[in-house]
Design an enzyme around this catalytic site. Structure first.
Site, PDB file in Angstrom:
ATOM      1  N   ASP A 109       0.832  -1.202   0.000  1.00 32.40           N
ATOM      2  CA  ASP A 109       0.000   0.000   0.000  1.00 32.40           C
ATOM      3  C   ASP A 109       0.871   1.259   0.000  1.00 32.40           C
ATOM      4  OD1 ASP A 109      -1.970   1.885   0.386  1.00 32.40           O
ATOM      5  OD2 ASP A 109      -2.457   1.290   2.445  1.00 32.40           O
TER       6      ASP A 109
ATOM      7  N   TYR B  27      -7.787   4.389  23.568  1.00 31.73           N
ATOM      8  CA  TYR B  27      -7.093   5.628  23.244  1.00 31.73           C
ATOM      9  C   TYR B  27      -7.468   6.189  21.878  1.00 31.73           C
ATOM     10  CZ  TYR B  27      -3.354   3.919  20.082  1.00 31.73           C
ATOM     11  OH  TYR B  27      -2.653   3.424  19.022  1.00 31.73           O
TER      12      TYR B  27
ATOM     13  N   ASP C 102       3.210  -4.490  15.386  1.00 29.40           N
ATOM     14  CA  ASP C 102       1.877  -4.907  15.835  1.00 29.40           C
ATOM     15  C   ASP C 102       1.638  -6.406  15.660  1.00 29.40           C
ATOM     16  OD1 ASP C 102       1.509  -2.258  16.380  1.00 29.40           O
ATOM     17  OD2 ASP C 102      -0.201  -1.949  15.042  1.00 29.40           O
TER      18      ASP C 102
ATOM     19  N   HIS D 224      12.829  27.227  34.413  1.00 28.41           N
ATOM     20  CA  HIS D 224      11.619  27.843  34.940  1.00 28.41           C
ATOM     21  C   HIS D 224      11.166  28.972  34.002  1.00 28.41           C
ATOM     22  CE1 HIS D 224       8.639  29.268  37.737  1.00 28.41           C
ATOM     23  NE2 HIS D 224       9.090  30.494  37.562  1.00 28.41           N
TER      24      HIS D 224
HETATM   25  C1  LIG Z   1      -5.810   6.084  14.607  1.00 28.81           C
HETATM   26  C2  LIG Z   1      -4.514   5.533  15.121  1.00 28.81           C
HETATM   27  C3  LIG Z   1      -3.677   6.334  15.879  1.00 28.81           C
HETATM   28  C4  LIG Z   1      -2.468   5.849  16.337  1.00 28.81           C
HETATM   29  N1  LIG Z   1      -1.670   6.678  17.083  1.00 28.81           N
HETATM   30  C5  LIG Z   1      -0.491   6.217  17.542  1.00 28.81           C
HETATM   31  C6  LIG Z   1       0.380   7.062  18.266  1.00 28.81           C
HETATM   32  O1  LIG Z   1       0.094   8.252  18.475  1.00 28.81           O
HETATM   33  N2  LIG Z   1       1.556   6.564  18.709  1.00 28.81           N
HETATM   34  C7  LIG Z   1       1.908   5.250  18.486  1.00 28.81           C
HETATM   35  O2  LIG Z   1       2.986   4.841  18.932  1.00 28.81           O
HETATM   36  N3  LIG Z   1       1.106   4.421  17.798  1.00 28.81           N
HETATM   37  C8  LIG Z   1      -0.076   4.872  17.322  1.00 28.81           C
HETATM   38  N4  LIG Z   1      -0.879   4.038  16.582  1.00 28.81           N
HETATM   39  C9  LIG Z   1      -0.431   2.633  16.384  1.00 28.81           C
HETATM   40  C10 LIG Z   1       0.606   2.549  15.264  1.00 28.81           C
HETATM   41  O3  LIG Z   1       0.027   3.027  14.076  1.00 28.81           O
HETATM   42  C11 LIG Z   1       1.080   1.117  15.095  1.00 28.81           C
HETATM   43  O4  LIG Z   1       1.541   0.612  16.320  1.00 28.81           O
HETATM   44  C12 LIG Z   1       2.201   1.018  14.080  1.00 28.81           C
HETATM   45  O5  LIG Z   1       1.791   1.509  12.831  1.00 28.81           O
HETATM   46  C13 LIG Z   1       2.695  -0.419  13.945  1.00 28.81           C
HETATM   47  O6  LIG Z   1       3.692  -0.497  12.987  1.00 28.81           O
HETATM   48  P1  LIG Z   1       3.923  -1.817  12.153  1.00 28.81           P
HETATM   49  O7  LIG Z   1       5.138  -1.573  11.323  1.00 28.81           O
HETATM   50  O8  LIG Z   1       3.898  -2.981  13.044  1.00 28.81           O
HETATM   51  O9  LIG Z   1       2.632  -1.983  11.224  1.00 28.81           O
HETATM   52  P2  LIG Z   1       1.849  -1.023  10.241  1.00 28.81           P
HETATM   53  O10 LIG Z   1       2.153   0.384  10.460  1.00 28.81           O
HETATM   54  O11 LIG Z   1       0.428  -1.459  10.298  1.00 28.81           O
HETATM   55  O12 LIG Z   1       2.457  -1.387   8.808  1.00 28.81           O
HETATM   56  C14 LIG Z   1       2.269  -2.627   8.215  1.00 28.81           C
HETATM   57  C15 LIG Z   1       2.427  -2.487   6.727  1.00 28.81           C
HETATM   58  O13 LIG Z   1       2.447  -3.777   6.127  1.00 28.81           O
HETATM   59  C16 LIG Z   1       1.765  -3.742   4.889  1.00 28.81           C
HETATM   60  N5  LIG Z   1       1.367  -5.108   4.583  1.00 28.81           N
HETATM   61  C17 LIG Z   1       0.501  -5.893   5.269  1.00 28.81           C
HETATM   62  N6  LIG Z   1       0.430  -7.110   4.704  1.00 28.81           N
HETATM   63  C18 LIG Z   1       1.264  -7.099   3.633  1.00 28.81           C
HETATM   64  C19 LIG Z   1       1.626  -8.069   2.668  1.00 28.81           C
HETATM   65  N7  LIG Z   1       1.129  -9.314   2.685  1.00 28.81           N
HETATM   66  N8  LIG Z   1       2.516  -7.715   1.706  1.00 28.81           N
HETATM   67  C20 LIG Z   1       3.037  -6.452   1.672  1.00 28.81           C
HETATM   68  N9  LIG Z   1       2.724  -5.507   2.576  1.00 28.81           N
HETATM   69  C21 LIG Z   1       1.859  -5.835   3.543  1.00 28.81           C
HETATM   70  C22 LIG Z   1       0.617  -2.792   5.148  1.00 28.81           C
HETATM   71  O14 LIG Z   1       0.115  -2.238   3.943  1.00 28.81           O
HETATM   72  C23 LIG Z   1       1.278  -1.743   6.038  1.00 28.81           C
HETATM   73  O15 LIG Z   1       1.779  -0.669   5.278  1.00 28.81           O
HETATM   74  C24 LIG Z   1      -2.083   4.509  16.065  1.00 28.81           C
HETATM   75  C25 LIG Z   1      -2.909   3.684  15.289  1.00 28.81           C
HETATM   76  C26 LIG Z   1      -4.105   4.183  14.812  1.00 28.81           C
HETATM   77  C27 LIG Z   1      -4.964   3.298  13.979  1.00 28.81           C
END
Ligand SMILES: Cc1cc2nc3c(=O)[nH]c(=O)nc-3n(C[C@H](O)[C@H](O)[C@H](O)COP(=O)(O)OP(=O)(O)OC[C@H]3O[C@@H](n4cnc5c(N)ncnc54)[C@H](O)[C@@H]3O)c2cc1C
Length: 474
Positions: free
Chosen positions: A41, A189, A318, A450
């Site tokens: 994506d 949250y 995640d 301060h």
């Molecule tokens: C509304 C919202 C607010 C948030 N605010 C915060 C915040 O303020 N602070 C904070 O620390 N966290 C926040 N988070 C959580 C944070 O977004 C996640 O913890 C973080 O994005 C996790 O990172 P990641 O790399 O594990 O996964 P993701 O960011 O989910 O990235 C995974 C990627 O893998 C790709 N993917 C999936 N399957 C495949 C596949 N088969 N082939 C190729 N690509 C694939 C997806 O397209 C995506 O781009 C928030 C989440 C949301 C929804």
């Protein structure tokens, strides 16, 4: 192999370019490993595109609108008009700048970027399907793989996301017009941050939560301050009620909820936002082909080196479990890359700080008093109320407190709970204190500027020692 398939090889294959994946890929490339990053994506994943960054951009914008409207006390009279399209397009600009930056950094570090959806073919190979008719697929063989496919919002029965009436957080961050009224299902949250944004922009917000309090998982006094401020903003809470179903009615919808006794309530609104949690994206990866195991909720269990049950396959972010936070994902990505490169790297989960960007913000790290007791410490606690902070009052923000939990006999800082403006920033100092094994005395003896909010951290440490100047000692 299908016709048109090309096969390539790489030392490290990273699936997913969110905070976990892109950090892993950059670090692996920095360490001299031939690295390929597959993303289906957008670079930056959930965090940059649909999560952290867009939500914080809207938090800021809604703060500006709200502050302007509420500044009469300070002698400022304004009546701001909210142009949702303009706000969202500004937010998109911020997102584009950051995702473009991630792509450039990957390229500059020599990461091979592949667009497409990856699926395991066997223990050493993925197949990447390219989007669109006739775009074909390719196979990539790898020596090591890092799974970083992130998470997606949980759907509840009868509330399928349609982007029009039933919104996920992603939809809510990209609206064209400001809804007049909104039901938020879930007071975690994400629900609380977005509920606050819309309430500040002028939407009538109702929050429905199955449990009996907002921000479950946080201590009562922490959650209470945020909830009571949210109520001041006009948010109406209904606890102990589960979302049951919804139907169209008039221009909008009616959302039905049910409490433990079976009593049904109805709420009319323009839209409903469902924010009841997130689940790992592991079901679409054909993990069985690689022999990678998941737990009953779909997360991939990992050890302190981010390794899965398969020796050469790692999982970060995640997909690897709670806490589902971007900075945890980044750290894990870094560690996975370093372990693959043979560095003596490991994860230390003692102090993953967390923040909630509500009004006021929450910043927490380490242990609460109860957790410290349970772990066998003899905790001492120091607290500084923000109403005693000169800087907080000059910001017209007197709600909240800084609380430090330390071990009585040794003075070591064990944890902190902060509810205050900029709590997300303030928590960094105490995270460092925990990492460094600092004591209350170290924090209290450090001169803080301060007037700043950070003085409250110093004062809380003094309070725990029984000699705070600006508050009554316990
Ligand atoms: C509304 C919202 C607010 C948030 N605010 C915060 C915040 O303020 N602070 C904070 O620390 N966290 C926040 N988070 C959580 C944070 O977004 C996640 O913890 C973080 O994005 C996790 O990172 P990641 O790399 O594990 O996964 P993701 O960011 O989910 O990235 C995974 C990627 O893998 C790709 N993917 C999936 N399957 C495949 C596949 N088969 N082939 C190729 N690509 C694939 C997806 O397209 C995506 O781009 C928030 C989440 C949301 C929804």
């Amino acid at each position: 192999m299908v016709v048109g398939d090309i096969a390539t090889g790489t030392e490290v294959l990273v699936v997913g370019a969110g905070p976990g994946g892109y950090v892993a890929a950059i670090r692996a490339a920095q360490l001299g490993l031939d690295t390929t990053l597959v993303e289906r994506d957008a670079y930056g994943g959930t965090c940059l595109n649909y999560g952290c960054i867009p939500s914080k951009a809207l938090v800021t914008a809604s703060d500006v609108a709200y502050a302007a409207r509420e500044a009469e006390e300070m002698g400022i009279h304004a009546d701001p008009a909210v142009d949702m399209k303009g706000m969202v397009s500004w937010k998109d600009g911020v997102v584009d700048q950051l995702t473009g930056g991630v792509e450039k950094l990957c390229k500059a570090n020599g990461v091979n970027l592949v667009e497409g959806t990856a699926e395991f073919a066997d223990e050493r190979k993925v197949r990447v399907a390219h989007d669109g008719e006739g775009q074909g697929s390719e196979s990539i063989e790898f020596e090591h793989a890092i799974i970083s496919t992130g998470s997606r919002p949980v759907q509840i029965p009868n509330f399928e996301f349609d982007g029009e009436y039933v919104l996920s957080s992603r939809h809510a961050l990209a609206l064209d017009t400001l809804p007049e009224s909104l039901v938020v299902v879930g007071a975690g949250y994400i629900g609380m941050e977005l509920g606050t944004v819309f309430a500040k922009l002028g939407t009538d917000v109702t929050v429905v939560e199955m449990l009996d309090s907002a921000l479950p998982g946080y201590e009562d006094d922490v959650a209470r301050i945020v909830r009571s401020r949210a109520e001041d903003l006009g948010i109406e809470f209904h606890f102990g009620e589960a979302a049951k179903d919804w139907e169209r009615s008039g221009d909008g919808i009616t959302v039905r909820t049910e409490d433990g006794e079976g009593t049904v309530s109805e709420f009319g609104a323009e839209k409903v936002l469902v924010a009841v949690g997130r689940s790992p994206v592991t079901d679409t990866l054909n993990l069985e082909a690689a022999g990678v195991e998941t737990d009953e909720r779909g997360f991939v269990p990992t050890d302190d080196r981010a390794r899965t049950n398969v020796e050469h396959v790692y999982a970060v972010g995640d997909v690897a479990g709670e806490p589902m936070l971007a900075h945890k994902a980044m750290k894990e990505g870094q560690v996975a890359a370093e372990v693959i490169a043979g560095e003596p790297s490991a994860l230390d989960y003692q102090s993953v700080p967390a923040a909630v960007f509500t009004d006021p913000e929450i910043g927490t790290v380490g242990m609460t008093e109860a957790e410290a007791e349970e772990a066998g410490f003899e905790p001492v606690v120091g607290q500084m109320p923000m109403r005693a902070s000169g800087r907080a009052l000059t910001m017209n923000e007197g709600d909240g407190f800084v609380r430090i939990v330390a071990d009585g006999p040794s003075g070591f800082v064990l944890g902190a709970q902060i509810v205050a403006p900029e709590a997300s920033e303030l928590v960094a100092e105490l995270t460092l204190a925990i990492e460094m094994g600092a004591t209350l005395e170290d924090v209290a003896a450090t001169i803080h500027v301060h007037p700043t909010l950070s003085e409250a951290v110093m004062e809380a440490a003094e309070n725990a020692q029984g000699h705070a100047i600006h508050t009554l000692n316990r």
